[in-house]
Design a protein around this motif. Structure first.
Motif, PDB file in Angstrom:
ATOM      1  N   ALA A  32       0.824  -1.199   0.000  1.00 39.26           N
ATOM      2  CA  ALA A  32       0.000   0.000   0.000  1.00 39.26           C
ATOM      3  C   ALA A  32       0.860   1.252   0.000  1.00 39.26           C
ATOM      4  O   ALA A  32       0.416   2.306  -0.404  1.00 39.26           O
ATOM      5  CB  ALA A  32      -0.934   0.002   1.203  1.00 39.26           C
ATOM      6  N   GLN A  33       2.095   1.164   0.438  1.00 41.89           N
ATOM      7  CA  GLN A  33       3.007   2.294   0.421  1.00 41.89           C
ATOM      8  C   GLN A  33       3.890   2.188  -0.822  1.00 41.89           C
ATOM      9  O   GLN A  33       4.494   1.158  -1.054  1.00 41.89           O
ATOM     10  CB  GLN A  33       3.897   2.284   1.658  1.00 41.89           C
ATOM     11  N   ALA A  34       3.942   3.273  -1.613  1.00 39.52           N
ATOM     12  CA  ALA A  34       4.831   3.267  -2.764  1.00 39.52           C
ATOM     13  C   ALA A  34       6.268   3.219  -2.256  1.00 39.52           C
ATOM     14  O   ALA A  34       6.604   3.876  -1.279  1.00 39.52           O
ATOM     15  CB  ALA A  34       4.593   4.495  -3.608  1.00 39.52           C
ATOM     16  N   PRO A  35       7.150   2.451  -2.888  1.00 40.71           N
ATOM     17  CA  PRO A  35       8.470   2.195  -2.341  1.00 40.71           C
ATOM     18  C   PRO A  35       9.479   3.333  -2.464  1.00 40.71           C
ATOM     19  O   PRO A  35      10.578   3.221  -1.968  1.00 40.71           O
ATOM     20  CB  PRO A  35       8.943   1.000  -3.162  1.00 40.71           C
ATOM     21  N   GLY A  36       9.153   4.419  -3.079  1.00 42.54           N
ATOM     22  CA  GLY A  36      10.139   5.455  -3.329  1.00 42.54           C
ATOM     23  C   GLY A  36      10.914   5.134  -4.591  1.00 42.54           C
ATOM     24  O   GLY A  36      10.608   4.181  -5.294  1.00 42.54           O
ATOM     25  N   GLY A 129      -3.255  21.109   1.904  1.00 41.86           N
ATOM     26  CA  GLY A 129      -3.541  19.801   2.477  1.00 41.86           C
ATOM     27  C   GLY A 129      -2.847  18.671   1.754  1.00 41.86           C
ATOM     28  O   GLY A 129      -1.982  18.885   0.907  1.00 41.86           O
ATOM     29  N   CYS A 130      -3.270  17.458   2.106  1.00 42.05           N
ATOM     30  CA  CYS A 130      -2.653  16.234   1.583  1.00 42.05           C
ATOM     31  C   CYS A 130      -3.734  15.247   1.157  1.00 42.05           C
ATOM     32  O   CYS A 130      -4.843  15.261   1.680  1.00 42.05           O
ATOM     33  CB  CYS A 130      -1.795  15.565   2.656  1.00 42.05           C
ATOM     34  N   LEU A 131      -3.372  14.374   0.239  1.00 39.62           N
ATOM     35  CA  LEU A 131      -4.211  13.248  -0.169  1.00 39.62           C
ATOM     36  C   LEU A 131      -3.382  11.976  -0.049  1.00 39.62           C
ATOM     37  O   LEU A 131      -2.170  12.001  -0.292  1.00 39.62           O
ATOM     38  CB  LEU A 131      -4.680  13.411  -1.616  1.00 39.62           C
ATOM     39  N   PRO A 132      -4.024  10.857   0.303  1.00 42.62           N
ATOM     40  CA  PRO A 132      -3.274   9.599   0.373  1.00 42.62           C
ATOM     41  C   PRO A 132      -2.788   9.187  -1.019  1.00 42.62           C
ATOM     42  O   PRO A 132      -3.536   9.305  -1.992  1.00 42.62           O
ATOM     43  CB  PRO A 132      -4.277   8.584   0.915  1.00 42.62           C
ATOM     44  N   TYR A 133      -1.562   8.712  -1.095  1.00 42.60           N
ATOM     45  CA  TYR A 133      -1.016   8.222  -2.356  1.00 42.60           C
ATOM     46  C   TYR A 133      -1.540   6.818  -2.609  1.00 42.60           C
ATOM     47  O   TYR A 133      -1.405   5.936  -1.762  1.00 42.60           O
ATOM     48  CB  TYR A 133       0.520   8.212  -2.328  1.00 42.60           C
ATOM     49  N   THR A 134      -2.156   6.616  -3.771  1.00 37.86           N
ATOM     50  CA  THR A 134      -2.721   5.311  -4.118  1.00 37.86           C
ATOM     51  C   THR A 134      -2.129   4.734  -5.404  1.00 37.86           C
ATOM     52  O   THR A 134      -2.584   3.700  -5.870  1.00 37.86           O
ATOM     53  CB  THR A 134      -4.249   5.406  -4.267  1.00 37.86           C
ATOM     54  N   SER A 142      -7.407  21.125  -3.137  1.00 38.69           N
ATOM     55  CA  SER A 142      -8.084  22.405  -3.309  1.00 38.69           C
ATOM     56  C   SER A 142      -8.060  23.244  -2.047  1.00 38.69           C
ATOM     57  O   SER A 142      -7.818  22.749  -0.949  1.00 38.69           O
ATOM     58  CB  SER A 142      -9.550  22.168  -3.702  1.00 38.69           C
ATOM     59  N   ALA A 143      -8.372  24.511  -2.230  1.00 37.67           N
ATOM     60  CA  ALA A 143      -8.620  25.457  -1.139  1.00 37.67           C
ATOM     61  C   ALA A 143      -9.618  26.477  -1.693  1.00 37.67           C
ATOM     62  O   ALA A 143     -10.081  26.349  -2.833  1.00 37.67           O
ATOM     63  CB  ALA A 143      -7.331  26.108  -0.678  1.00 37.67           C
ATOM     64  N   GLU A 144      -9.926  27.500  -0.908  1.00 37.13           N
ATOM     65  CA  GLU A 144     -10.969  28.435  -1.313  1.00 37.13           C
ATOM     66  C   GLU A 144     -10.630  29.236  -2.567  1.00 37.13           C
ATOM     67  O   GLU A 144     -11.522  29.741  -3.231  1.00 37.13           O
ATOM     68  CB  GLU A 144     -11.336  29.381  -0.172  1.00 37.13           C
ATOM     69  N   GLY A 145      -9.348  29.360  -2.935  1.00 36.71           N
ATOM     70  CA  GLY A 145      -8.974  30.167  -4.084  1.00 36.71           C
ATOM     71  C   GLY A 145      -8.688  29.408  -5.358  1.00 36.71           C
ATOM     72  O   GLY A 145      -8.443  30.010  -6.398  1.00 36.71           O
ATOM     73  N   GLY A 146      -8.694  28.083  -5.333  1.00 38.54           N
ATOM     74  CA  GLY A 146      -8.376  27.324  -6.533  1.00 38.54           C
ATOM     75  C   GLY A 146      -7.961  25.912  -6.214  1.00 38.54           C
ATOM     76  O   GLY A 146      -8.456  25.309  -5.258  1.00 38.54           O
ATOM     77  N   SER A 147      -7.014  25.398  -6.989  1.00 40.84           N
ATOM     78  CA  SER A 147      -6.564  24.023  -6.770  1.00 40.84           C
ATOM     79  C   SER A 147      -5.190  23.810  -7.403  1.00 40.84           C
ATOM     80  O   SER A 147      -4.751  24.578  -8.247  1.00 40.84           O
ATOM     81  CB  SER A 147      -7.564  23.024  -7.353  1.00 40.84           C
ATOM     82  N   VAL A 148      -4.570  22.727  -6.963  1.00 37.82           N
ATOM     83  CA  VAL A 148      -3.308  22.262  -7.530  1.00 37.82           C
ATOM     84  C   VAL A 148      -3.512  20.785  -7.851  1.00 37.82           C
ATOM     85  O   VAL A 148      -3.961  20.019  -6.994  1.00 37.82           O
ATOM     86  CB  VAL A 148      -2.137  22.445  -6.537  1.00 37.82           C
ATOM     87  N   THR A 149      -3.217  20.402  -9.083  1.00 40.19           N
ATOM     88  CA  THR A 149      -3.333  19.004  -9.490  1.00 40.19           C
ATOM     89  C   THR A 149      -1.935  18.454  -9.758  1.00 40.19           C
ATOM     90  O   THR A 149      -1.213  18.961 -10.623  1.00 40.19           O
ATOM     91  CB  THR A 149      -4.206  18.840 -10.744  1.00 40.19           C
ATOM     92  N   VAL A 150      -1.576  17.425  -8.999  1.00 31.87           N
ATOM     93  CA  VAL A 150      -0.304  16.729  -9.185  1.00 31.87           C
ATOM     94  C   VAL A 150      -0.621  15.446  -9.939  1.00 31.87           C
ATOM     95  O   VAL A 150      -1.428  14.636  -9.472  1.00 31.87           O
ATOM     96  CB  VAL A 150       0.367  16.405  -7.840  1.00 31.87           C
ATOM     97  N   THR A 151      -0.018  15.282 -11.105  1.00 33.13           N
ATOM     98  CA  THR A 151      -0.187  14.060 -11.874  1.00 33.13           C
ATOM     99  C   THR A 151       1.078  13.234 -11.720  1.00 33.13           C
ATOM    100  O   THR A 151       2.162  13.683 -12.097  1.00 33.13           O
ATOM    101  CB  THR A 151      -0.466  14.362 -13.359  1.00 33.13           C
ATOM    102  N   VAL A 152       0.939  12.049 -11.123  1.00 31.71           N
ATOM    103  CA  VAL A 152       2.063  11.140 -10.963  1.00 31.71           C
ATOM    104  C   VAL A 152       1.962  10.111 -12.090  1.00 31.71           C
ATOM    105  O   VAL A 152       0.976   9.385 -12.202  1.00 31.71           O
ATOM    106  CB  VAL A 152       2.039  10.440  -9.583  1.00 31.71           C
ATOM    107  N   TYR A 153       2.980  10.080 -12.947  1.00 33.95           N
ATOM    108  CA  TYR A 153       3.008   9.146 -14.071  1.00 33.95           C
ATOM    109  C   TYR A 153       3.651   7.828 -13.673  1.00 33.95           C
ATOM    110  O   TYR A 153       3.254   6.766 -14.153  1.00 33.95           O
ATOM    111  CB  TYR A 153       3.768   9.762 -15.252  1.00 33.95           C
ATOM    112  N   HIS A 154       4.672   7.914 -12.803  1.00 30.38           N
ATOM    113  CA  HIS A 154       5.412   6.703 -12.419  1.00 30.38           C
ATOM    114  C   HIS A 154       6.167   6.981 -11.112  1.00 30.38           C
ATOM    115  O   HIS A 154       6.666   8.069 -10.917  1.00 30.38           O
ATOM    116  CB  HIS A 154       6.400   6.322 -13.516  1.00 30.38           C
ATOM    117  N   LEU A 155       6.211   5.985 -10.245  1.00 30.13           N
ATOM    118  CA  LEU A 155       7.018   6.071  -9.030  1.00 30.13           C
ATOM    119  C   LEU A 155       7.673   4.729  -8.806  1.00 30.13           C
ATOM    120  O   LEU A 155       7.012   3.701  -8.787  1.00 30.13           O
ATOM    121  CB  LEU A 155       6.154   6.443  -7.815  1.00 30.13           C
ATOM    122  N   GLY A 156       8.985   4.757  -8.590  1.00 27.60           N
ATOM    123  CA  GLY A 156       9.727   3.547  -8.264  1.00 27.60           C
ATOM    124  C   GLY A 156      10.352   2.879  -9.442  1.00 27.60           C
ATOM    125  O   GLY A 156      10.255   3.185 -10.547  1.00 27.60           O
TER     126      GLY A 156
END
Length: 156
Positions: A32-36, A129-134, A142-156
């Motif tokens: 469940a944890q990405a290995p880095g 804030g944070c979201l769980p890595y899946t 998000s927050a009251e002024g907008g949002s940030v989208t992180v797209t993870v293509y590959h890890l490890g």
């Protein structure tokens, strides 16, 4: 005598199955944890309230990935430089993806990003804030002024 031997074998087999089950549960939790390792990603900044000449955000703050013990690796960070905070709707700016090495397991994707507004407007908060890595995919914080989208293509 045969009854005692059969009883002992049953206890031994039961213990072995219980240990195998515990190992399987531990393995499932570890998966469940990405290995880095190397991470490939991009970041999009959104501020729908932006209304200056170019309608693009001037983000500052940080985007990080975190380990279960709160160690973190920065994917992007920029200080607030008031009117000199650069316009950046996406990182990397011209398409593609960025690469970074993460020396720990990843359990969260976090963004703490403001957006610089000068003049009569106050700075906006785009993400806080944070979201769980899946796994690989899109993480919109998000927050009251907008949002940030992180797209993870590959890890490890």
């Amino acid at each position: 005598m045969l009854h005692k031997t059969a009883g002992r074998l049953t206890v031994l087999a039961s213990t072995a199955l219980m240990l195998v089950g515990a190992v399987n549960v531990g393995a499932a939790q570890a998966q469940a944890q990405a290995p880095g390792g190397p991470i490939t990603y991009s970041i999009d900044f959104s501020n729908p309230r932006e209304s200056d000449d170019n309608n693009l955000p001037e983000p500052y703050g940080q985007v990080v990935v975190r380990a279960p013990w709160d160690q973190q690796t920065a994917l992007w960070e920029h200080p607030d430089r008031d009117i000199n905070t650069p316009t950046l709707p996406r990182y990397p700016l011209y398409g593609g993806a960025e690469h970074r090495f993460v020396p720990h397991p990843v359990t969260e994707v976090c963004a703490f990003v403001g957006e610089d507004d000068t003049g009569i407007n106050e700075d906006d908060v785009l993400a806080d804030g944070c979201l769980p890595y899946t796994g690989p995919g899109h993480y919109t914080i998000s927050a009251e002024g907008g949002s940030v989208t992180v797209t993870v293509y590959h890890l490890g």
